[in-house]
Design a protein around this motif. Structure first.
Motif, PDB file in Angstrom:
ATOM      1  N   LEU A 130      10.592  -9.070  -2.141  1.00  0.00           N
ATOM      2  CA  LEU A 130       9.699  -8.077  -2.741  1.00  0.00           C
ATOM      3  C   LEU A 130       9.421  -6.924  -1.774  1.00  0.00           C
ATOM      4  CD1 LEU A 130       7.658  -7.123  -4.920  1.00  0.00           C
ATOM      5  CD2 LEU A 130       5.986  -8.636  -3.838  1.00  0.00           C
ATOM      6  N   LEU A 131       9.079  -7.251  -0.531  1.00  0.00           N
ATOM      7  CA  LEU A 131       8.750  -6.215   0.446  1.00  0.00           C
ATOM      8  C   LEU A 131       9.958  -5.347   0.772  1.00  0.00           C
ATOM      9  CD1 LEU A 131       6.415  -8.121   2.939  1.00  0.00           C
ATOM     10  CD2 LEU A 131       5.778  -6.358   1.282  1.00  0.00           C
ATOM     11  N   ALA A 132      11.119  -5.970   0.934  1.00  0.00           N
ATOM     12  CA  ALA A 132      12.313  -5.191   1.264  1.00  0.00           C
ATOM     13  C   ALA A 132      12.597  -4.157   0.178  1.00  0.00           C
ATOM     14  CB  ALA A 132      13.508  -6.126   1.448  1.00  0.00           C
ATOM     15  N   TRP A 133      12.443  -4.553  -1.074  1.00  0.00           N
ATOM     16  CA  TRP A 133      12.700  -3.614  -2.167  1.00  0.00           C
ATOM     17  C   TRP A 133      11.676  -2.482  -2.169  1.00  0.00           C
ATOM     18  CZ3 TRP A 133      16.578  -3.590  -5.953  1.00  0.00           C
ATOM     19  CH2 TRP A 133      16.413  -2.603  -6.928  1.00  0.00           C
ATOM     20  N   LEU A 134      10.381  -2.828  -2.101  1.00  0.00           N
ATOM     21  CA  LEU A 134       9.344  -1.812  -2.222  1.00  0.00           C
ATOM     22  C   LEU A 134       9.327  -0.853  -1.031  1.00  0.00           C
ATOM     23  CD1 LEU A 134       6.351  -3.835  -3.727  1.00  0.00           C
ATOM     24  CD2 LEU A 134       7.970  -2.332  -4.894  1.00  0.00           C
ATOM     25  N   LEU A 135       9.500  -1.384   0.183  1.00  0.00           N
ATOM     26  CA  LEU A 135       9.492  -0.515   1.355  1.00  0.00           C
ATOM     27  C   LEU A 135      10.700   0.424   1.365  1.00  0.00           C
ATOM     28  CD1 LEU A 135       8.264  -3.033   4.076  1.00  0.00           C
ATOM     29  CD2 LEU A 135       6.976  -1.164   3.034  1.00  0.00           C
ATOM     30  N   LEU A 160       8.356  -3.579 -10.869  1.00  0.00           N
ATOM     31  CA  LEU A 160       9.002  -4.645 -11.639  1.00  0.00           C
ATOM     32  C   LEU A 160      10.341  -5.022 -11.016  1.00  0.00           C
ATOM     33  CD1 LEU A 160       8.276  -3.379 -15.285  1.00  0.00           C
ATOM     34  CD2 LEU A 160       7.108  -5.197 -13.998  1.00  0.00           C
ATOM     35  N   ALA A 161      11.090  -4.029 -10.538  1.00  0.00           N
ATOM     36  CA  ALA A 161      12.356  -4.322  -9.874  1.00  0.00           C
ATOM     37  C   ALA A 161      12.116  -5.097  -8.584  1.00  0.00           C
ATOM     38  CB  ALA A 161      13.099  -3.019  -9.569  1.00  0.00           C
ATOM     39  N   GLY A 162      11.013  -4.770  -7.876  1.00  0.00           N
ATOM     40  CA  GLY A 162      10.684  -5.515  -6.667  1.00  0.00           C
ATOM     41  C   GLY A 162      10.359  -6.970  -6.956  1.00  0.00           C
ATOM     42  N   LEU A 163       9.624  -7.205  -8.045  1.00  0.00           N
ATOM     43  CA  LEU A 163       9.329  -8.587  -8.435  1.00  0.00           C
ATOM     44  C   LEU A 163      10.610  -9.350  -8.774  1.00  0.00           C
ATOM     45  CD1 LEU A 163       6.158  -8.009 -10.644  1.00  0.00           C
ATOM     46  CD2 LEU A 163       6.249  -9.024  -8.355  1.00  0.00           C
ATOM     47  N   ALA A 164      11.523  -8.669  -9.453  1.00  0.00           N
ATOM     48  CA  ALA A 164      12.804  -9.309  -9.777  1.00  0.00           C
ATOM     49  C   ALA A 164      13.580  -9.630  -8.496  1.00  0.00           C
ATOM     50  CB  ALA A 164      13.624  -8.393 -10.688  1.00  0.00           C
TER      51      ALA A 164
END
Length: 361
Positions: A130-135, A160-164
């Motif tokens: 999750l963090l890697a996607w959002l950051l 939502l993409a980060g949760l996925a």
């Protein structure tokens, strides 16, 4: 006195004791030789990968970023806080590094069941994904915005993409964990095999039993609270940040209990701290038994007072339940409760000169 009941006779069929084989009670690769390192490194690995991914996106977009970027977004996705672009990699390093330390060290704690270790893996790998996607998404939306980041927007689709991504990472971690050697995953507690009345000892023979048990849920809650406190301190909210830091440390300190059975009776302490401590002397023991307990039946987790009695409940599962002379029960969740109950019955019988009542009355 040794952890997990090592050094005492384990009860066999029919209540008869025997000397444990060499290394009994210790899973392969869980001794002092650093064999827990594979499991600890495994839990820290997704945060190293997440940091590498984020830094790669930073290097890719650096030429498109100004000296200031948006680092925080409101519920509607508009930017409401900014920071120096050059400090972003260090922020990511601190965040991923702190979580890698938390989840890596947490994987080395003794007394966690197989289910708890799986939950630890799912939580850690999911958080890293999750963090890697959002950051990384923060960098991309800033690259597409104005030079000072004032027009940056982080749409809900990115969340939502980060949760996925977190769910995919958690699934990958769960599958990869099965490839680890059993010893590297940590010792699995033996399931209780029913109450045993006593553990035979020769006249004059002395024995002790001790086990260290950890609640992965409490460690996680304490760790997240501590990190939140650190974030508030960094934001200048000293009062709230310091309170959360202290609360996080307290929860982590109380996330484990040491259970000891010896000539003093039953002693339960908060991990390696001398206090709080609960002791039931041998002359207070009517009988002890191993039993499966449900946390909700005892009122939840932690130190509980309920209609069933009092207890220190870290999880649902195997527990040592002591029926005291006043007719009340005291329960503590622990691995190898069967051996602890058998030894406690024997020591109580020696102290009183009579046999404990089967089943605890």
């Amino acid at each position: 006195m040794n952890d997990g009941g090592r050094g005492v006779k384990r009860p066999g069929r029919g209540g008869r004791g025997g000397s444990p084989p060499p290394g009994a009670g210790r899973g392969p690769g869980t001794g002092r030789g650093g064999a827990r390192w594979p499991g600890m490194l495994f839990e820290a690995a997704p945060f190293a990968v997440g940091l590498a991914v984020t830094i790669a996106f930073y290097l890719r977009t650096r030429g498109e970023l100004g000296d200031r970027i948006a680092t925080h977004f409101s519920g509607g996705g508009t930017a409401d806080d900014w920071g120096a672009t050059s400090s972003y990699p260090w922020l990511c390093l601190a965040l991923f590094g702190g979580l890698a330390l938390l989840f890596g060290l947490g994987a080395g704690l003794p007394g966690m069941s197989g289910g708890a270790r799986t939950t630890w893996t799912v939580t850690g790998w999911g958080t890293a994904g999750l963090l890697a996607w959002l950051l990384s998404a923060v960098l991309l939306v800033n690259a597409d915005a104005s030079a000072d980041g004032t027009e940056a927007r982080l749409p809900w689709a990115q969340l939502l993409a980060g949760l996925a991504a977190g769910l995919l990472a958690a699934g990958a971690g769960t599958l990869l964990r099965r490839l680890l050697p059993a010893g590297a995953r940590g010792p699995e507690p033996e399931p209780p095999q029913g109450a045993v009345e006593r553990l035979p000892l020769r006249p004059g023979e002395r024995a002790g039993w001790s086990a260290y048990n950890t609640s992965v849920a409490f460690v996680g809650i304490g760790g997240v609270t501590f990190l939140a406190g650190g974030g508030l301190l960094a934001a200048g909210l000293v009062g709230a940040g310091a309170s959360l830091l202290l609360a996080g440390l307290l929860v982590v300190a109380l996330s484990a209990v040491r259970v000891t059975v010896d000539r003093h009776g039953l002693t339960v302490t908060a991990g390696r701290l001398p206090w709080p401590r609960t002791r039931i002397a041998l002359d207070q023991v009517s009988a002890a038994r191993a039993q499966e307990v449900r946390a909700l039946d005892w009122g939840g987790w932690g130190y509980r007072v309920s209609a069933r009695g009092t207890g220190v409940i870290l999880r649902s599962g195997e527990a040592l339940v002591v029926r005291k002379e006043d007719g009340r029960d005291f329960a503590v969740t622990t691995r190898d409760a069967r051996t602890a109950a058998a030894l406690l019955n024997t020591l109580a019988e020696r102290g009183s000169g009579s046999s404990p009542r089967p089943g605890g009355g």
